[in-house]
Design an enzyme around this catalytic site. Structure first.
Site, mmCIF file in Angstrom:
data_model
loop_
_atom_site.group_PDB
_atom_site.id
_atom_site.type_symbol
_atom_site.label_atom_id
_atom_site.label_comp_id
_atom_site.label_asym_id
_atom_site.label_seq_id
_atom_site.Cartn_x
_atom_site.Cartn_y
_atom_site.Cartn_z
ATOM 1 N N HIS A 223 0.788 -1.294 0.120
ATOM 2 C CA HIS A 223 -0.103 0.092 -0.017
ATOM 3 C C HIS A 223 0.827 1.279 0.054
ATOM 4 O O HIS A 223 1.958 1.328 0.670
ATOM 5 C CB HIS A 223 -0.883 -0.157 1.196
ATOM 6 N N GLU B 103 -5.647 2.001 1.937
ATOM 7 C CA GLU B 103 -5.459 0.483 2.748
ATOM 8 C C GLU B 103 -5.737 1.100 4.303
ATOM 9 O O GLU B 103 -6.448 0.435 4.953
ATOM 10 C CB GLU B 103 -4.201 0.283 2.775
ATOM 11 N N GLU B 104 -5.279 2.515 4.566
ATOM 12 C CA GLU B 104 -5.301 2.826 5.936
ATOM 13 C C GLU B 104 -6.842 3.065 6.290
ATOM 14 O O GLU B 104 -7.128 3.194 7.543
ATOM 15 C CB GLU B 104 -4.289 3.906 6.194
ATOM 16 N N ASP C 175 4.277 -4.930 3.717
ATOM 17 C CA ASP C 175 3.737 -3.897 4.477
ATOM 18 C C ASP C 175 4.498 -3.732 5.874
ATOM 19 O O ASP C 175 4.286 -4.405 6.709
ATOM 20 C CB ASP C 175 2.185 -4.197 4.674
ATOM 21 N N HIS D 296 2.544 4.868 12.985
ATOM 22 C CA HIS D 296 1.269 6.114 12.573
ATOM 23 C C HIS D 296 1.446 7.304 13.303
ATOM 24 O O HIS D 296 0.515 8.040 13.521
ATOM 25 C CB HIS D 296 0.051 5.265 13.284
#
Length: 521
Positions: free
Chosen positions: A279, A325-326, A354, A457
């Site tokens: 992603h 994707e997130e 990933d 993140h």
């Protein structure tokens, strides 16, 4: 990706099996050597630097934004330079991100205002609202019991018997989806919901989860750490905690259009396809250079080198960079759902990368046969052949004298939509917010008691956050297995899972959850 950690005994057994397992054949390793070595860390880092530059104006590369489009255009341009015809697969999705910073505060003495992105986060697709009300504990297990998920807090409507309408529900992470917990709370009259982490090793940090999609109720939902949740509960496991709190969420919710980027290296047998994916988008909180600039950069170099070295595979290799994707695997799901049955049948394997440059890394391999981490109810088992892909990665690492370990294979990255259509899949991962154990530190180096990626993140997930040694080792394994599958005669040698390793599966879990994870495993 699950978050439970292996016990020291189980992890040691699994890692030693990976090192001592049947090695990749010398001819296989020799055949991939030139390809592996041509995929250099320096070139991958240049791609990472470009991705970071795309995020400079807005601080992220979130899908549906100009920064994401810049990254997608960059990938397409680098592929076109070496002769690929690049296509785009566009799709609409519901964009959801904080419009203004959320608030979680303790109003009762001792008053505290918690830090967004450090102590707590609003959940993706949370309803908006600003609520000040008493906290009401719902079926908590504090301290947590055992090393496995045990808390069913908020999973049944009966948990909310006697819940006072208008109170804020204080719920513990556990065995069911965040969305189910929040929906049950809202149905019971909760004005807001605070979900705190469960408390076992690897399940203590502030939660950054998702409700999976827009919700009909109005109660805002945030996630926080076990420490903060336990402090707010004050020893109460059911009922009024005696604490008043404030929860505020202000998220933007709108339909946007984004794209997957696709390029193919056509094989001599175009009826067979190997998909290689990563992603390309980041979360709204940061530039996403480890998550997942690393996977995107690695497969970009794999594609470029395959063209530069004029490698003609037996099977068509389809390189894919997924958007959104997130927000819940939306790009890969949109792509797979668009495929007719005949096109699905052409895809013989899917490889997913990933996060492969975590600073405090472990060389995790997806547990394709689910032998180390059996999946829970309503979760897709790995299709036959996924265990064979897992073994290819383990054999490669063993051939290089490198330890490896399994990580749960439960559909929580972009391979998920592929395995639901019966396509064998596999891939690599170096860890997210989970905490490295002492046994893992002894096997892989790094620091025990610290997250695999302390910037997971967050805004600090930049180029400086990437462990280039990990990226180099994982991209080498990627290149070896990719080339092996690209040249495989699937008619004569279909992918079949090997027999399980004697001694039975390990228990627990490795790695860490992604933001889109909504189900507990």
């Amino acid at each position: 990706m699950g978050t439970r950690l292996l016990s020291a005994t189980a992890l040691s057994a699994v890692v030693m099996v990976a090192v001592a397992g049947s090695p990749a054949t010398a001819s296989d390793v020799s055949e991939s050597r030139g390809y592996r070595k041509a995929i250099t860390p320096a070139n991958m880092v240049r791609h990472l630097q470009a991705f970071q530059s795309h995020a400079a104006g807005q601080g992220n590369r979130v899908a549906g934004s100009p920064a994401y489009e810049a990254s997608a255009s960059y990938v397409a341009a680098r592929l076109a330079e070496v002769g690929y015809t690049v296509s785009n697969h566009s799709f609409d999705f519901t964009f959801n991100a904080d419009a203004t910073p959320p608030v979680l505060a303790r109003l009762s003495a001792p008053a505290a205002t918690y830090v967004d992105g450090v102590d707590f986060a609003s959940m993706t697709y949370s309803p908006n609202g600003d609520v000040s009300a008493p906290l009401h504990a719902v079926d908590l297990v504090v301290p947590p019991g055992g090393t496995d998920n045990v808390s069913t807090s908020g999973c049944e409507a009966a948990d909310f018997a006697g819940f006072p309408a208008g109170a804020i529900a204080l719920i513990q992470r556990g065995t069911c989806a965040f969305a189910l917990k929040a929906a049950n709370a809202a149905a019971a009259g909760a004005s807001a919901v605070v979900v705190f982490n469960e408390g076992q090793p690897g399940r203590t940090a502030a939660l950054s989860g998702t409700l999976g999609g827009p919700q009909a109720y109005s109660a805002p939902v945030v996630g926080t750490s076990f420490e903060i949740g336990a402090a707010l509960a004050g020893g109460v496991t059911n009922g009024a905690t005696g604490v008043n709190a404030r929860v505020r969420v202000d998220r933007l919710n709108e339909v946007r259009t984004t794209r997957n980027v696709i390029a193919e290296r056509v094989g001599t047998d175009p009826t067979k396809v190997v998909v290689v994916g990563a992603h390309l988008d980041s979360v709204p909180r940061g530039p996403g250079i480890n998550d997942n600039g690393t996977g995107s950069a690695a497969i970009l170099e794999a594609a470029r080198v395959m063209a530069q070295r004029s490698i003609t595979p037996r099977n068509t290799v389809r390189f894919m960079w997924y958007g959104a994707e997130e927000f819940g695997l939306l790009g890969s799901a949109a792509y797979v759902s668009s495929l007719p049955t005949a096109e699905v049948a052409r895809i013989k394997a899917m490889l997913n990368f990933d996060m492969i440059g975590s600073p405090n890394y472990v060389r995790f391999i997806y547990d394709g046969d689910n032998s180390a981490f059996p999946v829970g109810p309503n979760v897709q088992d790995g299709p036959d052949g996924s265990g064979a892909i897992e073994q290819m990665f383990a054999d490669y690492f063993a051939s290089q004298g490198l330890a490896s370990a399994p990580t749960p294979f439960n559909g929580r990255s972009d391979y998920g939509p592929f395995i639901t259509r019966g396509i064998p899949a596999g891939g690599l991962f170096t860890g997210a917010e989970g905490v490295k154990s002492a046994t893992e530190a002894a096997q892989f180096g790094g620091t025990a008691g610290e997250p695999y990626d302390r910037c997971y993140h967050l805004a600090c997930d930049d180029v400086a956050n990437v462990n280039v040694t990990a990226l180099d080792q994982m991209s080498d394994a990627m290149a070896h297995v990719l080339l092996t599958l690209a040249k495989r005669n699937f008619d004569k040698s279909p992918l079949v899972d090997p027999a399980p390793v004697a001694g039975g599966p390990a228990t627990g879990g490795g790695g860490g959850l992604h933001d889109h994870d909504e189900e507990e495993a």
